[in-house]
Design an enzyme around this catalytic site. Structure first.
Site, PDB file in Angstrom:
ATOM      1  N   ARG A  70      -0.765  -5.472  -4.093  1.00  0.00           N
ATOM      2  CA  ARG A  70       0.354  -6.013  -4.865  1.00  0.00           C
ATOM      3  C   ARG A  70       0.012  -7.437  -5.313  1.00  0.00           C
ATOM      4  O   ARG A  70      -0.719  -8.150  -4.634  1.00  0.00           O
ATOM      5  CB  ARG A  70       1.634  -6.050  -4.017  1.00  0.00           C
ATOM      6  CG  ARG A  70       2.278  -4.682  -3.840  1.00  0.00           C
ATOM      7  CD  ARG A  70       3.562  -4.773  -3.053  1.00  0.00           C
ATOM      8  NE  ARG A  70       3.323  -5.077  -1.664  1.00  0.00           N
ATOM      9  CZ  ARG A  70       3.441  -6.280  -1.107  1.00  0.00           C
ATOM     10  NH1 ARG A  70       3.835  -7.320  -1.831  1.00  0.00           N
ATOM     11  NH2 ARG A  70       3.191  -6.478   0.167  1.00  0.00           N
ATOM     12  N   TYR A 198      -2.259  -0.049  -9.216  1.00  0.00           N
ATOM     13  CA  TYR A 198      -2.120  -0.064  -7.754  1.00  0.00           C
ATOM     14  C   TYR A 198      -0.679   0.292  -7.335  1.00  0.00           C
ATOM     15  O   TYR A 198       0.289  -0.187  -7.947  1.00  0.00           O
ATOM     16  CB  TYR A 198      -2.513  -1.440  -7.182  1.00  0.00           C
ATOM     17  CG  TYR A 198      -2.157  -1.496  -5.713  1.00  0.00           C
ATOM     18  CD1 TYR A 198      -2.960  -0.841  -4.777  1.00  0.00           C
ATOM     19  CD2 TYR A 198      -0.988  -2.099  -5.278  1.00  0.00           C
ATOM     20  CE1 TYR A 198      -2.601  -0.813  -3.436  1.00  0.00           C
ATOM     21  CE2 TYR A 198      -0.617  -2.078  -3.946  1.00  0.00           C
ATOM     22  CZ  TYR A 198      -1.426  -1.430  -3.037  1.00  0.00           C
ATOM     23  OH  TYR A 198      -1.061  -1.383  -1.717  1.00  0.00           O
ATOM     24  N   LYS A 207       8.508  -0.129  -4.524  1.00  0.00           N
ATOM     25  CA  LYS A 207       8.923  -1.520  -4.290  1.00  0.00           C
ATOM     26  C   LYS A 207       9.834  -2.028  -5.415  1.00  0.00           C
ATOM     27  O   LYS A 207      10.807  -2.738  -5.167  1.00  0.00           O
ATOM     28  CB  LYS A 207       7.693  -2.421  -4.188  1.00  0.00           C
ATOM     29  CG  LYS A 207       6.727  -2.010  -3.097  1.00  0.00           C
ATOM     30  CD  LYS A 207       7.352  -2.062  -1.749  1.00  0.00           C
ATOM     31  CE  LYS A 207       6.334  -1.782  -0.666  1.00  0.00           C
ATOM     32  NZ  LYS A 207       6.939  -1.805   0.665  1.00  0.00           N
ATOM     33  N   HIS A 227      13.328  -3.277   3.713  1.00  0.00           N
ATOM     34  CA  HIS A 227      11.919  -2.925   3.958  1.00  0.00           C
ATOM     35  C   HIS A 227      11.802  -2.489   5.426  1.00  0.00           C
ATOM     36  O   HIS A 227      11.243  -3.208   6.254  1.00  0.00           O
ATOM     37  CB  HIS A 227      11.062  -4.168   3.680  1.00  0.00           C
ATOM     38  CG  HIS A 227       9.602  -3.913   3.589  1.00  0.00           C
ATOM     39  ND1 HIS A 227       8.662  -4.890   3.842  1.00  0.00           N
ATOM     40  CD2 HIS A 227       8.894  -2.802   3.289  1.00  0.00           C
ATOM     41  CE1 HIS A 227       7.450  -4.391   3.672  1.00  0.00           C
ATOM     42  NE2 HIS A 227       7.555  -3.134   3.349  1.00  0.00           N
ATOM     43  N   SER A 249       4.507  -5.942   5.447  1.00  0.00           N
ATOM     44  CA  SER A 249       3.504  -4.954   5.061  1.00  0.00           C
ATOM     45  C   SER A 249       2.310  -4.994   6.010  1.00  0.00           C
ATOM     46  O   SER A 249       1.863  -6.077   6.396  1.00  0.00           O
ATOM     47  CB  SER A 249       2.996  -5.263   3.654  1.00  0.00           C
ATOM     48  OG  SER A 249       4.091  -5.421   2.782  1.00  0.00           O
ATOM     49  N   CYS A 251       1.995  -4.174   9.122  1.00  0.00           N
ATOM     50  CA  CYS A 251       2.253  -4.637  10.489  1.00  0.00           C
ATOM     51  C   CYS A 251       2.645  -3.480  11.388  1.00  0.00           C
ATOM     52  O   CYS A 251       3.291  -3.680  12.426  1.00  0.00           O
ATOM     53  CB  CYS A 251       3.357  -5.686  10.500  1.00  0.00           C
ATOM     54  SG  CYS A 251       2.823  -7.286   9.900  1.00  0.00           S
ATOM     55  N   ASP A 276       8.928   3.027   5.452  1.00  0.00           N
ATOM     56  CA  ASP A 276       8.798   1.795   4.660  1.00  0.00           C
ATOM     57  C   ASP A 276      10.128   1.236   4.145  1.00  0.00           C
ATOM     58  O   ASP A 276      10.285   0.033   4.076  1.00  0.00           O
ATOM     59  CB  ASP A 276       7.866   2.058   3.473  1.00  0.00           C
ATOM     60  CG  ASP A 276       7.358   0.787   2.819  1.00  0.00           C
ATOM     61  OD1 ASP A 276       6.992  -0.147   3.551  1.00  0.00           O
ATOM     62  OD2 ASP A 276       7.331   0.723   1.576  1.00  0.00           O
ATOM     63  N   ARG A 365      -5.456   3.154   0.982  1.00  0.00           N
ATOM     64  CA  ARG A 365      -4.186   3.836   1.248  1.00  0.00           C
ATOM     65  C   ARG A 365      -4.323   5.344   1.246  1.00  0.00           C
ATOM     66  O   ARG A 365      -5.217   5.900   0.601  1.00  0.00           O
ATOM     67  CB  ARG A 365      -3.177   3.454   0.151  1.00  0.00           C
ATOM     68  CG  ARG A 365      -2.840   1.977   0.098  1.00  0.00           C
ATOM     69  CD  ARG A 365      -1.866   1.605   1.176  1.00  0.00           C
ATOM     70  NE  ARG A 365      -1.565   0.178   1.206  1.00  0.00           N
ATOM     71  CZ  ARG A 365      -0.365  -0.299   1.547  1.00  0.00           C
ATOM     72  NH1 ARG A 365       0.621   0.507   1.867  1.00  0.00           N
ATOM     73  NH2 ARG A 365      -0.162  -1.593   1.592  1.00  0.00           N
TER      74      ARG A 365
END
Ligand code: OXD
Ligand code: MN
Length: 580
Positions: A70, A198, A207, A227, A249, A251, A276, A365
């Protein structure tokens, strides 16, 4: 195909005249369509077919090396009034933003296919779901949207019935970082994204819609777009508590959402609802309920193995799109800590003989449908969602933050959320490992001024006295040698059990200046190689260190000026006094 909805038809017509595509493809969301797109991308080189014997229906996509995360510095919230976007966002005046990005879209789809992608965020029959349409010139985006959302004819039907939807216009352009912009127009329910393929920049349902636009919509309509993962923890008696956990993100949200209880915890089961994003609303009893707007996962690959996340490891063995991993000599995907096989090719497609950096990009990913997940909850499709017992905030902190603590009240919990800090990760372009404030793990995703957002959070205690308890966790404490103090992964269930015990009033707390910590005896350490001293360290609060922390939180909150809610200031003053 076309549509009976004039506003949709007009917008498509306008986008066609602007971008001048060669073809238009209305996506119906069928398996045939998915298979066709995969076949075409294999032909064009957008996808590389992986070993189909061991990884059936799995493919690898390699991004442009400049387009792997991002881009927060190129992401804008465009409201008429700059203060509505707040110091937490990059801002641009809507008229200027449209002008700037429209120039890039002019003729951008020449010679390309324009895909029209209707999608629904949330169960298709849920009153809490919201719909959108993404226009894109990327087949990779369409295939990802198919795995990640309820996409196609059913969503279009709902959109035509409701008449309103979020408009998202996307083109990869030439993938030029100098011509890359991600713009949000909350007042128009519109997103324009140019120059990136991406995930977080291009899969606009995720997002851009489900967090940035939805958080703003949620503020108007009285709910929350967060989130957060959503996980169900079933005890040996068959009762399930649902937790919503906000971590920045990369974590460990996906790992926690798919946790496998260790052998020492017989009878416990864990069910995934989301990894998420959570949309939270109050029901008529004042209970907070959550739905997951997504239908799939866009997870970080490196680190996934049999031990850290066996469910994910198994889940991504079929019908998965990998982005930016390495390859083995057997044409299987490879990533750091996979623990099986050796890479021969890195994520750029270069030979790995003389390695320059990792084989898989640290932000590589997997994209996979949630139905692949062995721990997928039956209630993930429930239109009204599940009742949330606890909200858990957390970050990646080497020092300071204890393993777990509990807020004294909803307002105190909002302050804890507002003060979350974490080390940055590879999920966003920029330096990794720098501690920054990431309130509610929403720093990159809140579509409006954080001060107004905290005010919105605080307003819930006026609407209900049946709200979830709020906690903070930190799995990432290290000793001076840089070793983790807590084993993490499946063992985190022990901490979740304490949280549930607190929700059920089964155990007490050790009251400290920052909130209620567990008494050591109430954390089950059976079968765990952890000394009483280490547990003590994990469950301690060093007031002098916390005084520095609170100063830094205070400075951060002050940067929101007069808009900062009085109730938050009051909580802050209470905490300051408790620490003095
Ligand atoms: C994500 C992120 O992709 O937070 O989920 O970056
Ligand atoms: Mn995320």
């Amino acid at each position: 195909m076309t549509t009976s909805l004039t506003s949709l038809k007009d917008w498509i017509d306008k986008s066609v005249s602007q971008t001048l595509p060669e073809n238009i493809h209305w996506c119906d969301g069928s398996e045939e369509e998915y298979n066709y797109l995969i076949k075409e991308m294999n032909k064009s080189g957008d996808l590389h077919e992986l070993n189909q014997d061991n990884y059936p229906d799995c493919y690898l996509h390699r991004s442009d090396p400049s387009d792997v995360a991002r881009v927060e510095h190129l992401t804008f919230i465009c409201t008429k009034n700059e203060d509505d976007a707040g110091p937490n966002n990059n801002w641009m005046m809507p008229s200027k933003a449209h002008q700037k990005i429209d120039r890039l879209f002019d003729g951008a789809m020449r010679g390309r296919t324009m895909y029209v992608v209707p999608y629904c965020m949330g169960p298709i029959d849920s009153p809490h779901a919201r719909c959108g349409v993404e226009i894109t010139d990327s087949a990779y985006v369409v295939a990802n949207m198919k795995l990640m959302t309820r996409m196609g004819s059913k969503a279009l039907k709902r959109i035509e019935k409701e008449g309103n939807f979020v408009k998202g216009l996307h083109s990869t352009g030439q993938l030029d970082p100098n011509n890359r912009l991600i713009m949000h127009f909350p007042d128009e329910l519109m997103i324009k994204s140019f120059g990136s393929g991406y995930g977080g920049n291009a899969l606009l349902g995720k997002k851009c819609h489900a967090l940035r636009i939805a958080s703003w919509q949620a503020k108007q309509e009285g709910w929350l777009a967060e989130h957060m993962l959503i996980v169900g923890i079933e005890n040996p008696q068959g009762e399930t508590h649902y937790l919503a956990c906000a971590f920045p993100s990369a974590c460990g949200k996906t790992n926690l959402a798919m946790l496998i209880p260790p052998k020492s915890q017989p009878g416990w089961k864990v069910w995934t609802l989301g990894d998420d994003i959570a949309w939270l609303h109050l029901d008529k009893n004042g209970q907070m309920r959550a739905i997951n707007p997504e239908a799939g996962y866009f997870g970080v690959v490196p680190g996934t193995n049999e031990k850290t996340n066996k469910n994910a490891f198994d889940m991504i063995k079929n019908k998965t799109i990998y982005t930016n991993v390495g390859l083995t000599k057997d044409n299987e995907p490879w990533w750091e800590d996979k623990d099986i096989g050796e890479p021969v090719t890195d994520w750029r497609g270069n030979s790995f003989e003389a390695p320059k950096g990792p084989a898989a990009h640290p932000n590589s990913r997997f994209t996979v449908s949630a139905t692949n997940n062995p721990s997928y909850s039956k209630l993930a499709e429930a239109p009204d969602g599940v009742v949330i017992s606890a909200i858990v905030f957390g970050g990646r902190r080497k020092t300071l933050a204890p393993l777990v603590y509990e807020a004294n009240s909803w307002e105190h919990g909002v302050l804890i959320g507002a003060g979350v800090a974490s080390e940055t990760t590879a999920a966003a372009a920029g330096e990794v490992g720098v501690v920054r404030r990431d309130p509610m793990a929403m720093k990159p995703f809140c579509g409006y001024n954080f001060a107004d957002y905290w005010d919105h959070w605080l307003s819930f205690s006026k609407k209900s006295n049946n709200l979830p308890k709020i906690f903070h966790v930190n799995w990432f404490r290290q000793n001076e040698a840089g070793e983790f103090l807590w084993p993490g992964f499946g063992e985190n269930l022990r901490v979740l059990r304490w949280i549930i015990d607190r929700c059920e009033n089964n155990v007490g707390t050790n009251e400290t200046a920052i909130g209620g910590l567990p008494n050591s005896k109430d954390i089950d350490t059976n079968d765990l190689d952890i000394s009483p001293e280490v547990l003590k360290e994990l469950l301690s609060v060093e007031n002098s260190e916390w005084r520095d922390e609170i100063n830094s939180i205070g400075e951060y909150l002050e940067s929101y000026g007069d808009r900062l809610p009085a109730a938050l200031k009051k909580e802050f003053t209470k905490l300051e006094m408790a620490l003095s």
